[in-house]
Write a protein that holds these residues in place. Sequence first.
Motif, short mmCIF file in Angstrom:
data_model
loop_
_atom_site.label_atom_id
_atom_site.label_comp_id
_atom_site.label_asym_id
_atom_site.label_seq_id
_atom_site.Cartn_x
_atom_site.Cartn_y
_atom_site.Cartn_z
N CYS A 93 -35.70 107.85 -6.36
CA CYS A 93 -34.94 107.33 -7.50
C CYS A 93 -34.79 108.42 -8.57
O CYS A 93 -33.71 108.61 -9.14
CB CYS A 93 -35.65 106.12 -8.10
SG CYS A 93 -35.68 104.65 -7.04
N TYR A 94 -35.87 109.15 -8.80
CA TYR A 94 -35.84 110.23 -9.80
C TYR A 94 -34.92 111.36 -9.34
O TYR A 94 -34.14 111.91 -10.15
CB TYR A 94 -37.25 110.74 -10.04
CG TYR A 94 -37.34 111.82 -11.09
CD1 TYR A 94 -37.16 111.53 -12.43
CD2 TYR A 94 -37.62 113.14 -10.73
CE1 TYR A 94 -37.25 112.52 -13.40
CE2 TYR A 94 -37.72 114.14 -11.68
CZ TYR A 94 -37.53 113.81 -13.02
OH TYR A 94 -37.61 114.80 -13.96
N ALA A 95 -34.99 111.73 -8.05
CA ALA A 95 -34.13 112.80 -7.53
C ALA A 95 -32.67 112.41 -7.63
O ALA A 95 -31.81 113.24 -7.95
CB ALA A 95 -34.52 113.12 -6.09
N TRP A 96 -32.36 111.13 -7.33
CA TRP A 96 -30.97 110.65 -7.48
C TRP A 96 -30.53 110.76 -8.93
O TRP A 96 -29.43 111.23 -9.22
CB TRP A 96 -30.89 109.20 -7.00
CG TRP A 96 -29.56 108.56 -7.23
CD1 TRP A 96 -28.49 108.55 -6.37
CD2 TRP A 96 -29.13 107.81 -8.40
NE1 TRP A 96 -27.44 107.86 -6.93
CE2 TRP A 96 -27.80 107.41 -8.17
CE3 TRP A 96 -29.76 107.48 -9.59
CZ2 TRP A 96 -27.08 106.66 -9.12
CZ3 TRP A 96 -29.04 106.76 -10.54
CH2 TRP A 96 -27.72 106.36 -10.30
N ALA A 99 -29.83 114.31 -9.88
CA ALA A 99 -28.58 114.76 -9.29
C ALA A 99 -27.38 114.25 -10.08
O ALA A 99 -26.37 114.95 -10.20
CB ALA A 99 -28.49 114.31 -7.83
N ARG A 100 -27.49 113.03 -10.63
CA ARG A 100 -26.42 112.51 -11.47
C ARG A 100 -26.23 113.36 -12.72
O ARG A 100 -25.14 113.41 -13.30
CB ARG A 100 -26.71 111.07 -11.90
CG ARG A 100 -26.74 110.06 -10.78
CD ARG A 100 -25.39 109.86 -10.12
NE ARG A 100 -24.44 109.16 -10.97
CZ ARG A 100 -23.15 109.07 -10.69
NH1 ARG A 100 -22.65 109.67 -9.62
NH2 ARG A 100 -22.34 108.39 -11.49
N GLN A 101 -27.30 114.03 -13.15
CA GLN A 101 -27.24 114.92 -14.32
C GLN A 101 -26.82 116.33 -13.92
O GLN A 101 -26.86 117.24 -14.74
CB GLN A 101 -28.59 114.97 -15.03
CG GLN A 101 -29.31 113.64 -15.20
CD GLN A 101 -28.47 112.58 -15.85
OE1 GLN A 101 -27.86 112.84 -16.87
NE2 GLN A 101 -28.43 111.39 -15.26
N ARG A 102 -26.48 116.52 -12.62
CA ARG A 102 -26.10 117.84 -12.09
C ARG A 102 -27.24 118.84 -12.17
O ARG A 102 -27.04 120.02 -12.43
CB ARG A 102 -24.86 118.40 -12.81
CG ARG A 102 -23.68 117.47 -12.82
CD ARG A 102 -22.76 117.66 -11.62
NE ARG A 102 -23.39 117.27 -10.35
CZ ARG A 102 -23.39 116.02 -9.89
NH1 ARG A 102 -22.84 115.06 -10.58
NH2 ARG A 102 -23.94 115.73 -8.72
N GLU A 156 -24.55 123.61 -8.24
CA GLU A 156 -24.79 123.65 -9.68
C GLU A 156 -23.96 124.73 -10.37
O GLU A 156 -24.13 124.96 -11.57
CB GLU A 156 -26.28 123.85 -9.96
CG GLU A 156 -27.13 122.67 -9.53
CD GLU A 156 -28.58 122.79 -9.97
OE1 GLU A 156 -28.96 123.83 -10.52
OE2 GLU A 156 -29.33 121.82 -9.76
N ASP A 157 -23.08 125.36 -9.61
CA ASP A 157 -22.19 126.39 -10.15
C ASP A 157 -23.00 127.41 -10.96
O ASP A 157 -22.78 127.63 -12.15
CB ASP A 157 -21.10 125.75 -11.03
CG ASP A 157 -19.95 126.72 -11.32
OD1 ASP A 157 -19.82 127.72 -10.57
OD2 ASP A 157 -19.19 126.47 -12.26
#
Length: 297
Positions: A93-96, A99-102, A156-157
Amino acid sequence: MTDLLDDFSDALEKLSEQQAVAVSPLWMEVECADDRELYDVLYEGQAPRAGRDARLRMIRLMDRCPTWDTDVPGLPDRVEVAAVGRDLAWSLCYAWWRARQRHHVACLIFPAGDRRGWLPVSAIDEATSRPATEEVFHLAEAPELVEFWRCLFEREDVTEQDFFDRARQSFPHLVLADSLSFRKFDGSYPEMRDWVVRVLGVVHDHFADALALHSGQPHQVQAELGRFGLDLSPESPNTRSKPSIMKQRDIEHEGETYRCEWHGKRERHRNRVHFSLPDPRLGGRILIGIFVNHLDT
């Protein structure tokens, strides 16, 4: 079970020596098997059983890790991994959420399953009240982490300012000369970055093996590396016959001189990455010595 716990602890210990590793503050409460929490399995030795030393070692290593903050807005309590629902899988859940925060994090998993690499993880996005899917990297062994770092250049560019720090994490068997600069290419950093990452990946993963396999024979090594879709080769006999021109391939690094004759070509007439042979002075590593439009030939 004892062997699996030892394998997990080996990976966790190795990763903790190299990276920041955080754990869920509720990790002991995760259901392990047959409605038993992980606490019962590790501390009480309830089924599935494992050796005492293996259990205590895992507890000790996990206790050394800091916990990540659960008080973040929008953190879900249920996710789906590759379409399989998982309740209270806090780390996923934390990793998801990250990832939403890039800003990606990788998940170290228990080595009993076959989940590896980037996998789709879905959860309800609190902001939209709709399902959202992000890819989360799963690994069971410490060496797999380099794949995670490499993928982040694009995901993450990664900026030019951060490129070399990230490259040292992604390619630990390479040494990067301090003089390297993307400004020496004929092309901008965004144009050149992904190609450079590919070159560094092939040199890191395959160059030394190709040299050993083909006893250093240049044409055979070149053909072996060509399987990865890149043009990697040493200088031509004509160029090698000119000492003053070959001196352009010499790079000073920490008081030693290294000849970076092998190079990757982006195009026939421009943009080169020059690198050395594996060198005992570098612990068998390879020096990436030159980024350049083109050297004299």
